[in-house]
Design a protein around this motif. Structure first.
Motif, PDB file in Angstrom:
ATOM      1  N   GLU A  24      22.526  12.511  54.105  1.00  0.00           N
ATOM      2  CA  GLU A  24      22.126  12.414  55.512  1.00  0.00           C
ATOM      3  C   GLU A  24      21.518  13.729  55.994  1.00  0.00           C
ATOM      4  N   GLN A  25      22.105  14.843  55.564  1.00  0.00           N
ATOM      5  CA  GLN A  25      21.598  16.150  55.976  1.00  0.00           C
ATOM      6  C   GLN A  25      20.243  16.473  55.344  1.00  0.00           C
ATOM      7  N   SER A  26      19.923  15.818  54.236  1.00  0.00           N
ATOM      8  CA  SER A  26      18.658  16.091  53.551  1.00  0.00           C
ATOM      9  C   SER A  26      17.484  15.339  54.171  1.00  0.00           C
ATOM     10  N   LYS A  27      17.762  14.423  55.080  1.00  0.00           N
ATOM     11  CA  LYS A  27      16.683  13.647  55.703  1.00  0.00           C
ATOM     12  C   LYS A  27      15.878  14.536  56.647  1.00  0.00           C
ATOM     13  N   SER A  28      14.588  14.230  56.769  1.00  0.00           N
ATOM     14  CA  SER A  28      13.704  15.060  57.588  1.00  0.00           C
ATOM     15  C   SER A  28      12.654  14.201  58.281  1.00  0.00           C
ATOM     16  N   PRO A  29      12.070  14.690  59.400  1.00  0.00           N
ATOM     17  CA  PRO A  29      11.018  13.944  60.109  1.00  0.00           C
ATOM     18  C   PRO A  29       9.778  13.816  59.231  1.00  0.00           C
ATOM     19  N   SER A  30       9.070  12.712  59.422  1.00  0.00           N
ATOM     20  CA  SER A  30       7.868  12.468  58.629  1.00  0.00           C
ATOM     21  C   SER A  30       6.846  11.723  59.471  1.00  0.00           C
ATOM     22  N   PRO A  31       5.542  11.917  59.196  1.00  0.00           N
ATOM     23  CA  PRO A  31       4.511  11.183  59.939  1.00  0.00           C
ATOM     24  C   PRO A  31       4.649   9.676  59.732  1.00  0.00           C
ATOM     25  N   ILE A  32       4.182   8.914  60.705  1.00  0.00           N
ATOM     26  CA  ILE A  32       4.189   7.463  60.581  1.00  0.00           C
ATOM     27  C   ILE A  32       2.817   7.000  60.112  1.00  0.00           C
ATOM     28  N   LYS A  33       2.802   5.956  59.307  1.00  0.00           N
ATOM     29  CA  LYS A  33       1.553   5.419  58.786  1.00  0.00           C
ATOM     30  C   LYS A  33       1.089   4.244  59.645  1.00  0.00           C
TER      31      LYS A  33
END
Length: 339
Positions: free
Chosen positions: A104-113
């Motif tokens: 869970e801590q490794s998750k990060s924001p990412s652009p949407i397609k």
């Protein structure tokens, strides 16, 4: 015969892949099935590097993962139900809860397609963008972002929800959000299930609020201590409290019952002195009331006597005045007679 013929045509690399998965399952006390959908290759490689020394991430085709499971024990075969699109395996010696927290801590924001369903309301905040005036102004307005020019820069005039949860994001809006560095997606290894010692743990079990959990444990410990003390159940952790409680209760009982013991004589004397002061104060109040009543009676009697004397004086003066008036009238009559 058909199965043998089919097995003979299975590529060697697939056989090696299946064997590698089976060996990893045997080697590690815990493994999990994770989803890797939507994770860009670059981010996936970074996650793999970050896990080094803690866990091993194995990405393989679903058919090969399933074959490896089916050729293993019944407990492992139960994990078949968690194989879905874009699946990977993770192997570790950590406990299931620590593994879940780590992922869970490794998750990060990412652009949407473009064409992706918005996972939540996508909001563009008001403020400067850093872009100079140009075509981007019209492009922002075209996708519903209220843009304007201010001090030679493109700004977002007001905070705006450009896509609601569940709506499909258009290609143009997705591209603009990326340019504005608005990343609505949260990507990471999505843990679906973990197998440890024959038990399967799912995210709904592993997602624990550690702060609340610690608070609940501390509350339970306090309540258990209070219960054991109230029930006089001696343990190494509460014996001092029980003895202190018994000492206080016995001392209070001795003071209440006026038991003449050396250890409580100071308290008994203090209690007696306080009671003496209370009695003296009450007696003083009674004497003051009696004196007040006697003084009121004396003053009342004196006031009555004074009133009577005043009334008598007024009566005598009135009679003397009447007699003087009569004498004056008599003298006036004689004067008129002998005039």
């Amino acid at each position: 015969m058909q199965d043998i013929h089919h097995a003979e045509h299975v590529p060697q690399w697939k056989k090696q892949e299946v064997e590698e998965i089976k060996e990893l399952v045997k080697k590690y006390p815990l493994f999990g099935v994770v989803g890797v959908a939507g994770i860009p290759a670059k981010q996936l490689q970074k996650m793999r590097r970050n896990l080094q020394g803690t866990a091993i991430l194995k990405v393989a085709r679903n058919t090969l993962i399933k074959r490896a499971f089916d050729e293993s024990s019944e407990d492992i075969q139960k994990m078949d139900g968690y194989i879905d699109t874009q699946t990977a395996l993770i192997f570790t010696e950590q406990n299931p809860f620590r593994l879940y927290k780590l992922l869970e801590q490794s998750k990060s924001p990412s652009p949407i397609k473009g064409g992706t369903v918005a996972p939540k309301d996508i909001i563009v905040q008001a403020g400067p963008t850093g872009f100079p005036p140009g075509p981007i102004l019209g492009e922002m307005q075209a996708v519903g972002i209220p843009a304007a020019i201010d001090a030679g820069k493109v700004v977002v005039r007001e905070t705006k929800t450009v896509a609601k949860e569940g709506e499909v994001v258009s290609q143009k809006l997705a591209a603009m959000l990326t340019r504005l560095e608005v990343y609505p997606m949260i990507v990471g290894l999505d843990l679906r299930a973990v197998l440890e010692a024959g038990s399967i743990f799912t995210p709904d079990v592993l997602a624990i609020d550690e702060t609340k959990f610690l608070s609940d444990v501390m509350l339970a410990a306090r309540q258990a201590l209070n219960l054991s003390v109230s029930a006089a159940y001696p343990t190494a952790d509460n014996i001092r409290t029980i003895i202190a409680k018994a000492t206080t209760e016995s001392r209070n009982l001795g003071i209440y019952a006026v038991v003449l013991e050396p250890d409580i004589m100071d308290a008994l004397l203090g209690k007696a002195y306080s009671q003496m002061l209370a009695v003296a104060s009450a007696a003083s109040d009674v004497n003051e009331e009696a004196i007040d009543d006697e003084l009121k009676e004396t003053l009342g009697a004196r006031a009555t006597s004074a009133a009577v004397a005043t009334e008598a004086t007024e009566t005598v003066e009135e009679k003397e005045e009447e007699e003087e008036n009569s004498e004056e009238e008599g003298m006036a009559g004689l004067g008129a007679l002998f005039g």
